[in-house]
Write an enzyme that holds these catalytic residues in place. Structure first.
Site, mmCIF file in Angstrom:
data_model
loop_
_atom_site.group_PDB
_atom_site.id
_atom_site.type_symbol
_atom_site.label_atom_id
_atom_site.label_comp_id
_atom_site.label_asym_id
_atom_site.label_seq_id
_atom_site.Cartn_x
_atom_site.Cartn_y
_atom_site.Cartn_z
ATOM 1 N N SER A 44 -8.087 18.250 -15.404
ATOM 2 C CA SER A 44 -6.895 18.917 -14.886
ATOM 3 C C SER A 44 -5.740 17.962 -14.645
ATOM 4 O O SER A 44 -4.572 18.356 -14.752
ATOM 5 C CB SER A 44 -7.237 19.644 -13.583
ATOM 6 O OG SER A 44 -7.829 18.756 -12.645
ATOM 7 N N HIS A 74 -3.539 18.293 -6.589
ATOM 8 C CA HIS A 74 -3.167 17.893 -7.950
ATOM 9 C C HIS A 74 -1.701 17.443 -7.968
ATOM 10 O O HIS A 74 -0.894 17.863 -7.135
ATOM 11 C CB HIS A 74 -3.359 19.052 -8.928
ATOM 12 C CG HIS A 74 -4.791 19.277 -9.296
ATOM 13 N ND1 HIS A 74 -5.646 20.030 -8.514
ATOM 14 C CD2 HIS A 74 -5.532 18.840 -10.351
ATOM 15 C CE1 HIS A 74 -6.842 20.045 -9.067
ATOM 16 N NE2 HIS A 74 -6.803 19.334 -10.180
#
Length: 269
Positions: A44, A251
């Site tokens: 990711s 993230h």
């Protein structure tokens, strides 16, 4: 280097090649395609989850036009580019489903992978919901998992990359520290848990760097680039817990990709 918005605007032009080697959602061998010059593999963090502006690939990989591989390909006018990096990818997923575009003509390979093998998602869920004691225990378990099996998994993956792309420069990018200690956060994890998470990142990055060096690959450390821009800093480049978009929690944001990861890749590629 182009401004990230310019690079994002050019993503539509790259989309046709960006999806040449789209990663499958389950672990199976991807069909081999003609080799392309730059192949961006990984999880990711490589796909750009958290940066927004996701490409319409028809998968749940969450590939972003603002991810560092797309920005680099656009800034360097790459005409032969494959972008199979995928959210939730482990080393085994990259090995079985993302290597189809590699070949003798591949000149650059980038990847960030290993966090999911270490149980990143579960650790962060435990730390966000379970309190300090359970968080510290989860981090310790993750370190054990890294020591037990990740090195062998990386060796298998790195060997396969070199076998398929013998002439490529391979750049393995690491993970940033998640938290600024004694920062601006007034609620959430205690600093002892935040420090343990950062130490866990150090442990993971150290193993990745050693295995990359053993295969003749370049390890690119992004921790210095993110220093001062962790969660709890005044200008964070990482998402904290986001109840509206939970998968994006922890993230990199769009600036994290363009100002954190991209310059580091530029310096070593």
């Amino acid at each position: 280097m182009r401004h990230p918005r310019t690079a994002a605007c050019s993503a539509a032009l790259l989309l046709a090649t960006a999806c040449v080697a789209a990663a499958p959602e389950t672990a199976r061998t991807a069909p081999r395609t003609p080799a392309v010059g730059y192949v961006a593999l990984g999880d990711s963090y490589s796909a750009g989850l958290g940066a927004g502006d996701y490409l319409p690939t028809g998968t749940n990989c969450k590939r972003s036009s603002r991810a560092y591989p797309v920005l680099w390909a656009s800034a360097h006018k790459v005409t032969s580019f494959a972008f199979p990096a995928c959210n939730h990818a482990r080393t085994s997923d990259v090995l079985s489903g993302q290597l189809g575009a590699l070949g003798a003509g591949t000149r650059l390979v980038t990847l960030t992978v290993g966090g999911m093998d270490a149980g990143f998602a579960g650790v962060m869920t435990t730390c966000a919901l379970g309190g300090t004691s359970r968080c510290l225990s989860a981090v310790a378990d993750a370190r054990t998992a890294v020591d037990r099996s990740l090195g062998d998994s990386l060796d298998r993956l790195y060997s396969a990359i070199r076998d398929r792309a013998p002439a490529a420069r391979v750049v393995v990018l690491g993970y940033p520290h998640l938290y600024r200690l004694r920062g601006t956060c007034e609620i959430g994890l205690q600093d002892s848990a935040r420090a343990a998470l950062n130490d866990g990142v150090d442990h993971l990055d150290a193993l990745i760097a050693r295995r990359a060096a053993a295969h003749g690959f370049t390890f690119a450390d992004v921790r210095p680039a993110f220093a001062g821009h962790e969660i709890c800093s005044r200008s964070p480049w990482l998402h904290s817990v986001d109840v509206l978009a939970p998968t994006e929690s922890y993230h990199p944001t769009s600036p994290g990709q363009s100002h954190g990861y991209l310059p580091v890749l530029d310096r070593v590629s």
